[in-house]
Write a protein that holds these residues in place. Structure first.
Motif: not given
Length: 324
Positions: A67-93
């Motif tokens: 999504x970050x790469x797409x934003x650099x190309x002008x897109x607006x991405x809506x990301x879904x994290x399936x459950x709250x506790x699954x967000x931590x692998x994406x925490x650094x990003x």
């Protein structure tokens, strides 16, 4: 007005954004053909195609990084994290990259990314599926953090979040996905980051957000039967917080109780209580009290009702503040 559950209101809001702007994309695990675990995106891939509603690999870091790469190309991405506790692998990003990129580019680049996070309890699930991680992200400069409590707010706030040029963490109270409520399809009730008084009262201000708002309203009904008047404030936005309605309410009532589903230590409730104590100090007749989940890992489903704050625990805090 139309009656919709929050899940369908979010679906309708996402559909409006997809129709309005061809640069809006949705991305997440199982959001396409399945329509998401909670069916929030049901039917959208069939209508808009696989290039705009993307079923992604099981990688939260990959979803956000793409999504970050797409934003650099002008897109607006809506990301879904399936459950709250699954967000931590994406925490650094999210916290090391997304939150800092606009500042790193001195404002010359924008990153209009929305990260949808179903959060909170009341679905009788297991660990990693019922958590409240919102404080991590509200603590992180560079992220906007919002959470609707009603279907009407969900319908409008998801569209407002997508239109924002800043990254928005969009926390959806999964325990409120299916109760129906009125949705005004003609105009939003308030701007994205506005707090709102949702019930007037005179004795105590009770402050909450997301899944706790319905609990506070339930407590206010019980209190009214007992001759006490509670004013209920729905924060709606956790970063930034619109303090004016909160402080004005506390200055009127002289007492405040802050409630949340998350554990209480180093939490949003802590920040709200501290700020209210600072800004409404001369109006307070009692200490600002907090009601929160216990500071332990989320318990098995059969203990959920003991763990989560309910109307009785809110009313117990109301009794204590009125006793001063």
């Amino acid at each position: 007005m139309t009656m919709l559950p929050m899940a369908r209101a979010l679906n309708a809001g996402l559909r409006e954004s997809l129709l309005r702007d061809p640069k809006v994309l949705l991305a997440g695990e199982d959001i396409g053909r399945l329509g998401g675990v909670f069916r929030v995106t049901e039917g959208l891939q069939a209508e808009f195609g696989e290039q705009r509603v993307l079923d992604t690999p099981l990688s939260e870091a990959g979803i956000v990084g793409t999504a970050i790469g797409l934003a650099m190309r002008g897109y607006r991405t809506v990301c879904e994290i399936q459950f709250d506790g699954f967000i931590y692998p994406g925490f650094d990003q999210i916290t090391s990259q997304l939150a800092k990129l606009t500042n790193r580019h001195d404002g010359s680049a924008r990153f209009p990314i929305v990260i949808r996070v179903p959060y909170g309890g009341h679905i009788g699930s297991i660990e990693h599926h019922q958590e409240s991680p919102e404080a991590y992200f509200a603590h992180t400069p560079g992220l906007r953090v919002v959470t609707p409590s009603t279907p009407n707010d969900a319908y409008w706030m998801i569209q407002q979040a997508i239109e924002s040029d800043d990254p928005v963490m969009f926390f959806e109270p999964k325990g409120r996905y299916w109760p129906k409520g009125e949705v005004d399809l003609t105009r939003p009730a308030a701007p994205l980051h506005a707090s709102r008084v949702v019930r007037l009262g005179t004795d105590v201000t009770v402050i909450g957000y997301g899944p706790m708002v319905s609990v506070l309203l339930q407590a206010a009904e019980v209190a009214a039967d007992e001759g006490r008047s509670l004013e209920v404030v729905d924060l709606r936005s956790l970063s930034p917080i619109d303090w004016e309605p909160v402080v004005a309410s506390v200055e009127k009532t002289g007492r405040a109780v802050v409630a949340q589903e998350a554990p209480g230590f180093v939490s949003l409730g802590s920040e709200i209580a501290a700020t209210v104590a600072e800004r409404a100090y001369y109006s307070l007749e009692a200490p600002v009290l907090r009601v929160a989940a216990f500071d332990v890992p989320y318990p098995p489903a059969r203990l959920e009702k003991l763990y989560l704050p309910d109307a009785d625990r809110v009313l117990e805090a109301v009794d204590r503040t009125l006793a001063y």
